[in-house]
Structures are given as structure tokens and as C-alpha cells.
Design a protein around this motif. Sequence first.
Motif, mmCIF file in Angstrom:
data_model
loop_
_atom_site.group_PDB
_atom_site.id
_atom_site.type_symbol
_atom_site.label_atom_id
_atom_site.label_comp_id
_atom_site.label_asym_id
_atom_site.label_seq_id
_atom_site.Cartn_x
_atom_site.Cartn_y
_atom_site.Cartn_z
ATOM 1 N N ASN A 132 -9.264 -18.481 7.678
ATOM 2 C CA ASN A 132 -9.835 -16.994 6.926
ATOM 3 C C ASN A 132 -11.126 -16.779 9.129
ATOM 4 O O ASN A 132 -12.103 -17.264 8.613
ATOM 5 C CB ASN A 132 -10.230 -16.354 6.383
ATOM 6 C CG ASN A 132 -11.005 -15.378 5.977
ATOM 7 O OD1 ASN A 132 -11.166 -14.683 7.145
ATOM 8 N ND2 ASN A 132 -11.064 -14.648 5.320
ATOM 9 N N GLN A 133 -10.281 -16.465 9.959
ATOM 10 C CA GLN A 133 -11.276 -16.634 11.335
ATOM 11 C C GLN A 133 -12.359 -15.100 11.196
ATOM 12 O O GLN A 133 -12.952 -15.684 11.296
ATOM 13 C CB GLN A 133 -10.125 -16.904 12.295
ATOM 14 C CG GLN A 133 -9.694 -18.738 12.431
ATOM 15 C CD GLN A 133 -11.036 -18.912 12.988
ATOM 16 O OE1 GLN A 133 -11.922 -19.395 13.648
ATOM 17 N NE2 GLN A 133 -11.424 -20.636 11.573
ATOM 18 N N ARG A 134 -11.669 -14.466 10.747
ATOM 19 C CA ARG A 134 -12.414 -13.004 10.907
ATOM 20 C C ARG A 134 -13.760 -13.133 9.594
ATOM 21 O O ARG A 134 -14.809 -12.702 10.120
ATOM 22 C CB ARG A 134 -11.214 -11.729 9.631
ATOM 23 C CG ARG A 134 -12.449 -10.662 10.005
ATOM 24 C CD ARG A 134 -11.709 -9.721 9.276
ATOM 25 N NE ARG A 134 -10.569 -8.586 10.223
ATOM 26 C CZ ARG A 134 -10.220 -7.875 9.924
ATOM 27 N NH1 ARG A 134 -9.909 -7.655 8.599
ATOM 28 N NH2 ARG A 134 -9.296 -6.822 10.662
ATOM 29 N N LEU A 135 -13.602 -14.080 8.689
ATOM 30 C CA LEU A 135 -14.557 -14.361 8.025
ATOM 31 C C LEU A 135 -15.361 -15.260 8.142
ATOM 32 O O LEU A 135 -17.012 -15.179 8.417
ATOM 33 C CB LEU A 135 -14.166 -14.969 6.353
ATOM 34 C CG LEU A 135 -15.259 -15.404 5.802
ATOM 35 C CD1 LEU A 135 -15.829 -13.789 5.164
ATOM 36 C CD2 LEU A 135 -14.968 -15.651 4.316
ATOM 37 N N SER B 2 -15.962 -15.438 12.069
ATOM 38 C CA SER B 2 -16.648 -14.346 12.911
ATOM 39 C C SER B 2 -17.594 -13.899 11.785
ATOM 40 O O SER B 2 -18.397 -13.692 13.095
ATOM 41 C CB SER B 2 -15.414 -13.912 13.606
ATOM 42 O OG SER B 2 -16.462 -13.222 14.292
ATOM 43 N N MET B 3 -17.475 -13.082 11.149
ATOM 44 C CA MET B 3 -18.285 -12.561 10.371
ATOM 45 C C MET B 3 -19.931 -13.124 9.900
ATOM 46 O O MET B 3 -21.382 -13.264 10.056
ATOM 47 C CB MET B 3 -18.217 -11.185 9.000
ATOM 48 C CG MET B 3 -17.665 -10.849 9.358
ATOM 49 S SD MET B 3 -16.882 -9.392 8.220
ATOM 50 C CE MET B 3 -17.677 -9.117 7.320
ATOM 51 N N THR C 194 -18.552 -6.764 12.293
ATOM 52 C CA THR C 194 -17.570 -5.720 12.757
ATOM 53 C C THR C 194 -16.827 -4.863 12.488
ATOM 54 O O THR C 194 -16.323 -5.187 11.223
ATOM 55 C CB THR C 194 -17.151 -6.665 14.203
ATOM 56 O OG1 THR C 194 -16.395 -7.826 13.477
ATOM 57 C CG2 THR C 194 -18.273 -7.420 15.175
ATOM 58 N N GLN D 73 -13.411 -3.225 13.399
ATOM 59 C CA GLN D 73 -11.952 -3.294 14.412
ATOM 60 C C GLN D 73 -11.513 -1.331 13.886
ATOM 61 O O GLN D 73 -10.681 -1.450 13.041
ATOM 62 C CB GLN D 73 -11.186 -4.478 13.174
ATOM 63 C CG GLN D 73 -11.443 -5.417 13.978
ATOM 64 C CD GLN D 73 -10.850 -6.061 13.392
ATOM 65 O OE1 GLN D 73 -9.836 -6.289 13.182
ATOM 66 N NE2 GLN D 73 -11.511 -8.316 13.590
#
Length: 131
Positions: A6-9, A11-12, A18, A20
Amino acid sequence: FKDLPNQRLVSMGVHGATFQDDLPPQIVICSNLHALHEVEGGVEAFAAEMHELTHTCRWYARAPEEEPLALLTLPGARVMPRGAVPKPGGGAPRGISEQGAPRQELRTIPSGELVIALNDAAGPMRPAEGE
């Protein structure tokens, strides 16, 4: 962390939250929610909590005191409705914001562009069933 699925997590956690979306650059200013004035302690208690978070914890960015509207000069700035709700254990109220605003049709001046709510523009935050 680069191998986590989970790269979105990730990144957060690294860069902060952020959104999108494909919103056009609009300046949108919405009024506060009634809950901001109805919670115990009211605006003063909420303001004290925000002061704590901005000065002590540095959780929130804020405009310089000498230029309180400086953030509104950014294209796409949105001032969403703010409110507050009591915390279950008591203490200073917890701040909330209404990212679904505006809840009725709103258009920009003078171009008449439709203002889209951030929640609608960002789309579903959970994967579709089966993904």
C-alpha cells in the motif's frame, strides 16, 4: 517501506495526506458549521486547541499573522466549513471539516464555473469490492 503493497498509505505517512482530484483552480470559501458554535466551550475552546496544534505540535500549516489571507492567494485554495464535536472523554472539542461542501449548487464569480465538492472530485476512498 518501498516494498509494502500500500504505497498510498506509505506516502501519507511520509508526506502527509493528499487529495487526488482533478479540480480546477478555484478559490472557494465556505462558512463554518453550526457545530462550531454549539459545542461546549464553543469557538474559544476550539481556537485554543487549534493554537496548540499549530504552535506546539506543528500539525497544521497556517498563514503568517501579518497576512492572514495569504493562503487564499494560492490557486485552488479552499476554506472548507469547520465545526467541532465533544471528545468522548471530555476535554477540548475535536475539530471537524466538511469536505463534502458545497451541498447545493454553487458557481464561481464571474465565470459561473460549477464548484465541485472535494469528496466528489476525489472519488471513492475504498477499493471496489473484489479488488
